[in-house]
Design an enzyme around this catalytic site. Structure first.
Site, mmCIF file in Angstrom:
data_model
loop_
_atom_site.group_PDB
_atom_site.id
_atom_site.type_symbol
_atom_site.label_atom_id
_atom_site.label_comp_id
_atom_site.label_asym_id
_atom_site.label_seq_id
_atom_site.Cartn_x
_atom_site.Cartn_y
_atom_site.Cartn_z
ATOM 1 N N ARG A 144 45.635 -77.009 -4.678
ATOM 2 C CA ARG A 144 45.976 -77.875 -5.805
ATOM 3 C C ARG A 144 47.346 -77.520 -6.357
ATOM 4 N NH1 ARG A 144 45.939 -77.301 -11.129
ATOM 5 N NH2 ARG A 144 44.690 -75.390 -11.265
ATOM 6 N N LEU A 149 45.389 -65.751 -17.335
ATOM 7 C CA LEU A 149 46.397 -66.608 -16.716
ATOM 8 C C LEU A 149 47.774 -66.460 -17.362
ATOM 9 C CD1 LEU A 149 47.132 -69.054 -14.868
ATOM 10 C CD2 LEU A 149 46.387 -70.525 -16.737
ATOM 11 N N HIS A 156 41.536 -68.652 -9.436
ATOM 12 C CA HIS A 156 41.934 -69.549 -10.519
ATOM 13 C C HIS A 156 41.238 -70.903 -10.512
ATOM 14 C CE1 HIS A 156 44.388 -71.190 -13.663
ATOM 15 N NE2 HIS A 156 44.920 -72.110 -12.885
ATOM 16 N N ARG A 194 51.269 -72.688 -5.208
ATOM 17 C CA ARG A 194 50.564 -71.462 -5.585
ATOM 18 C C ARG A 194 50.050 -70.651 -4.402
ATOM 19 N NH1 ARG A 194 47.286 -73.986 -10.766
ATOM 20 N NH2 ARG A 194 49.102 -73.942 -12.145
ATOM 21 N N HIS A 200 45.642 -67.922 -8.202
ATOM 22 C CA HIS A 200 46.885 -68.145 -8.952
ATOM 23 C C HIS A 200 47.764 -66.923 -8.760
ATOM 24 C CE1 HIS A 200 49.670 -69.046 -12.200
ATOM 25 N NE2 HIS A 200 49.104 -70.232 -12.336
ATOM 26 N N PHE A 237 57.294 -77.806 -12.017
ATOM 27 C CA PHE A 237 56.169 -76.967 -11.603
ATOM 28 C C PHE A 237 56.227 -76.830 -10.084
ATOM 29 C CE2 PHE A 237 52.034 -76.023 -14.025
ATOM 30 C CZ PHE A 237 52.699 -75.553 -15.125
ATOM 31 N N GLU A 261 52.210 -71.069 -14.674
ATOM 32 C CA GLU A 261 53.278 -71.393 -13.741
ATOM 33 C C GLU A 261 54.510 -71.861 -14.517
ATOM 34 O OE1 GLU A 261 51.708 -73.248 -10.287
ATOM 35 O OE2 GLU A 261 53.356 -74.658 -10.176
ATOM 36 N N GLN A 276 41.494 -71.543 -5.040
ATOM 37 C CA GLN A 276 42.880 -71.249 -5.397
ATOM 38 C C GLN A 276 42.999 -69.889 -6.073
ATOM 39 O OE1 GLN A 276 45.412 -73.642 -8.444
ATOM 40 N NE2 GLN A 276 46.267 -73.985 -6.411
#
Lengths: 565, 237
Positions: free
Chosen positions: A377, A243, A342, A277, A233, A118, A246, A231
């Site tokens: 994050r 969504l 996000h 991100r 995304h 990730f 990732e 955040q």
């Protein structure tokens, strides 16, 4: 109605807290505006981070310390390092525990839990169940809660957290089915009510994620921390902003602009699509603004080179979503993606034991800010936070209840319940020209436009002024409906009141912070400024909007360094 | 001018114990889902309309309802794809209506609880229990269930027999009876080894037609029946 412990929110963190408290012998109940399995945790796709070393070899071993460093670097050094170490060290037992409780993870040929890379992680440490990890974890905890016979107040909306003499007294809540207001006494309360994504247009979040639990704590006087860090995304489906995990890039997906270039080479030459991100989201916005997007709105995420078999095995949910919501078969063509709101990095100020400043009040999960995510994050760390800190919150509440506190503040609690009933009656009799929907839409659009991926003083000031105007307008909002029963217009009006408060802490906090750090990217202050801004922001409600303060960041393990990928 | 669509929505007021059909005409936006249209009505036309909602991405299972005579999720149904200018919406059939499109799922959840749907594992969990890919594949379909109750409402048997567990609960039974990590596999099979359970299924397969996740509950029930038979032959049941 009264409980020793009342948990507000039935997502992963709330249910994990309930299980812990119950196993410690605490009498507890969980209250939520939805049935537990409808909670937003269900939508998490890509996975949960833990240094299990299932997909690494001996020459390249992962460790919880490496996971902690990646998290701290990802946070742009705003996360509290002592808390991050708790998160990453406890990651390993929490994931094994979920597996032993039945979570169906994807499996390697060795029979161990699958792990994929990730963004921002040095190793493949994101444990996954296809691309339905949140769903599989949430149903597991629901099943464990049923086995433990934990009682739920389902479809109850939390209205007021009542505190007397800095001690928890209980909760005023409304049964959504009949619209009746009730006082629920509690010696301790754990807030686990989720994030505030819906404050922004173009959010991946569930429609229930208004941040109502965060707003309720704020209105009760508990400080909020780091609310300006939101955040975005990088990959949400163009049109619906659902969504796109990732994990799609973790499995090897490429991002292309309209010139057919893998543009991430310009922004993060070594990490490419797997940069954190904030960096990928900014890169996409930059490409679109430079005219290299499609329809001036999105870029392409291409998985076709992975082959249909791998896509349907590892990313079946994404395959279904793209087909159903955008008419795109990702085994044959790229999908249109754009950044969308996000995650709420900020939240209710608490420490690494989930304690707030109020005796008996705890917070965990996305509504809280421990802080383990700092300014940005890492993907795979939010599911992790819910389980690690859900357990810790349950433990802390059990410890507190073990000291023998009595139920207190019940007269005040009953008075607040009556006040709330009166305010609902007033709300129903207000005859305004403005509908709830108008203010709701207006706020969300203004926030996405002016407090988005890139920020600057002018647009932030515009947002702050606009929110003040909307707050005045809100007092005149009338309802088109008169029924109390399952009234969604009323729920929206109640949510909106909190959203306006939260928007103010986000926009004013963003205007104050004159630097760029993690997700907070200022065009007018483009670099990180550790000298002046390496501290958490605190916001408490004042007479005329939020009053800001600051709090130290724990830097006990690593010196801040430049963040490059 | 935007194209307009008319929604004919079956409504119910519990305080008045009255049901009626109400019409709303709204502007159609490209890509608009039925769930978005319903919210549009609440926020701008009539705030008294009630329905369940959460993820708006077909994973939470809140918004199952009947749209133009078909049981489906409102959030993944695009209005334009329905191909009609008038769209009829009703609550899920055969379930008690609480308000408008909101139905009572307590009886359904009681049935779900009755099979004790959780994995029992008394081994210490210092590491994960190993599971082969083949073994995991046995439950791949069943674990996708979002408990939206579409199949439960569609099943002709649950309609006539209150005691029948129904396709969603039996799908959960398959999930726990076939998970080789579960120490309670045999107990689960015993719980559904009667006509209130798997043996009650007549394989009408309405469940499989309506499942928004493509789980094919009727096939899952067949798998349970085969397993019951196998265990009976081995003298385990």
């Amino acid at each position: 109605m009264q409980h020793d412990l009342l948990i507000v929110g039935s997502g992963l963190s709330g249910m994990r807290a309930a299980i812990e408290a119950r196993q410690r012998g605490v009498e507890c109940a969980v209250l939520s505006m939805v049935y537990p399995i409808r909670s937003h945790s269900v939508a998490a796709q890509g996975g949960i981070n833990a240094a299990l070393n299932n997909a690494t070899d001996k020459s390249n071993e992962d460790s919880w310390e490496q996971h902690a460093f990646d998290t701290v670097k990802g946070s742009d050094f705003l996360a509290d390092q002592d808390a991050v170490c708790v998160l990453t060290e406890q990651a390993i037992p929490r994931v094994y525990e979920m597996e032993s409780w039945g979570t169906p993870f994807s499996r390697l040929a060795s029979g161990r839990i699958c792990q994929r890379p990730f963004g921002g992680g040095a190793h493949a440490r994101t444990c996954y169940a296809e691309d339905r990890t949140g769903h599989n974890l949430l149903h597991t905890l629901f099943q464990q809660c049923l086995a433990l016979d934990i009682p739920f107040y389902q479809e109850w909306y939390a209205l007021d957290l009542v505190i007397e003499d800095n001690r928890c007294a209980g909760l005023v809540a409304m049964n959504m089915l009949d619209g009746k207001v009730a006082a629920i006494g509690a010696k301790a309360i754990i807030l686990a009510a989720g994030g505030a994504g819906r404050v922004f247009a173009q959010s991946t979040n569930a429609l229930i994620n208004s941040g109502s639990g965060i707003a309720m704590a704020y209105q009760a006087g508990i400080p909020l921390k780091d609310m300006e860090f939101i955040q975005f995304h990088p990959t949400t489906l163009y049109g619906t902003n659902i969504l796109i995990t990732e994990g799609a890039r973790g499995e090897g997906g490429y991002l292309f602009n309209n010139k057919g270039e893998r543009f991430m080479a310009e922004y993060a030459a070594s990490a490419m699509e797997l940069a954190p991100r904030d960096i990928v989201a900014r890169s996409i916005v930059t490409e679109i603004k430079a005219g290299r997007g499609f329809e001036n709105a999105y870029v392409h995420l291409d998985l076709t080179h992975l082959g249909a078999e791998r896509i349907t095995e590892r990313l079946p949910g994404i395959h279904e979503i793209a087909l159903r919501f955008a008419g795109v078969d990702i085994t044959r063509e790229p999908m249109p993606v754009q950044p969308g709101q996000h995650y709420t990095m900020g939240g209710i100020d608490c420490d690494a034991t989930c304690k707030t400043d109020v005796a008996g009040v705890y917070a965990c999960g996305e509504c809280s800010c421990v802080s383990v995510h700092g300014a940005n994050r890492l993907g795979g760390n939010s599911l992790l936070e819910t389980l690690v800190f859900g357990k810790i919150a349950g433990d802390s509440a059990a410890d507190f209840l073990g000291t023998g506190p009595t139920l207190s503040g019940q007269a005040l609690l009953n008075q607040r319940s009556k006040d709330r009933e009166a305010s609902l009656v007033r709300r129903f009799s207000t005859r305004g020209d403005v509908t709830v929907g108008q203010v709701y839409d207006d706020l969300r659009t203004a926030m996405f436009q002016n407090v988005g991926v890139y920020r600057e003083a002018e647009s932030l000031q515009l947002a702050c002024d606009h929110i003040r105007k909307l707050k005045r307008q809100y007092t005149q909002v009338g309802l088109t409906s008169q029924t109390r029963e399952f009234n969604l217009e009323l729920i929206t009006a109640l949510e909106l009141e909190g959203m306006l408060d939260l928007a103010q802490t986000i926009a004013e906090g963003a205007l104050r912070r004159q630097e760029s750090r993690g997700s907070h990217a200022r065009n007018d202050y483009q670099t990180r400024d550790d000298e002046n801004w390496l501290h958490h922001t605190l916001a408490t409600p004042g007479e005329d909007g939020p009053v800001f303060g600051k709090k130290d960041v724990d830097l006990s393990r690593w010196e801040p360094q430049e963040r490059k990928y | 001018m935007a194209k307009q669509v008319t929604f004919k929505i079956k409504r119910y007021s519990p305080s008045e114990d009255k049901s009626w059909v109400q019409e709303y005409t709204i502007d159609l936006r490209p890509g608009m889902t039925v769930l978005e249209a319903l919210w549009n009505i609440v926020r701008h036309v009539d705030g008294s309309l009630s329905f369940r909602y959460s993820c708006r991405g077909a994973v939470c299972g809140s918004c199952a309802m009947v749209i133009n005579q078909a049981i489906t999720l409102a959030c993944h149904t695009q209005v334009a794809m329905l191909g009609t200018d008038v769209i009829e919406i009703e609550p899920l059939p055969r379930m008690k209506v609480l308000k408008d499109l909101v139905v009572d799922i307590e009886a359904f959840l009681d049935k779900y609880k009755s099979i004790d749907p959780h994995l029992k594992n008394t081994l210490p969990h210092e590491r994960e229990l190993l599971q082969t890919r083949d073994s995991r594949a046995q439950i791949n379909d069943a674990v996708k269930c979002i408990l939206c109750t579409s199949c439960h409402a569609a099943c002709p048997l649950t309609a006539v027999d209150d005691t029948y567990l129904g396709p969603a609960v039996l799908t959960a039974a398959q999930r726990f009876a076939f998970d080789d990590r579960n120490e309670n596999r045999d107990e689960i099979l015993k719980k559904v080894n009667d006509t209130e359970g798997a043996l009650g299924c007549r394989t009408v397969s309405r469940c499989t037609e309506v499942c928004p996740k493509g789980i094919e509950p009727s096939i899952r029930i067949k798998e349970i029946k085969a397993q019951i038979k196998k265990h009976a032959n081995e003298g385990k049941l």
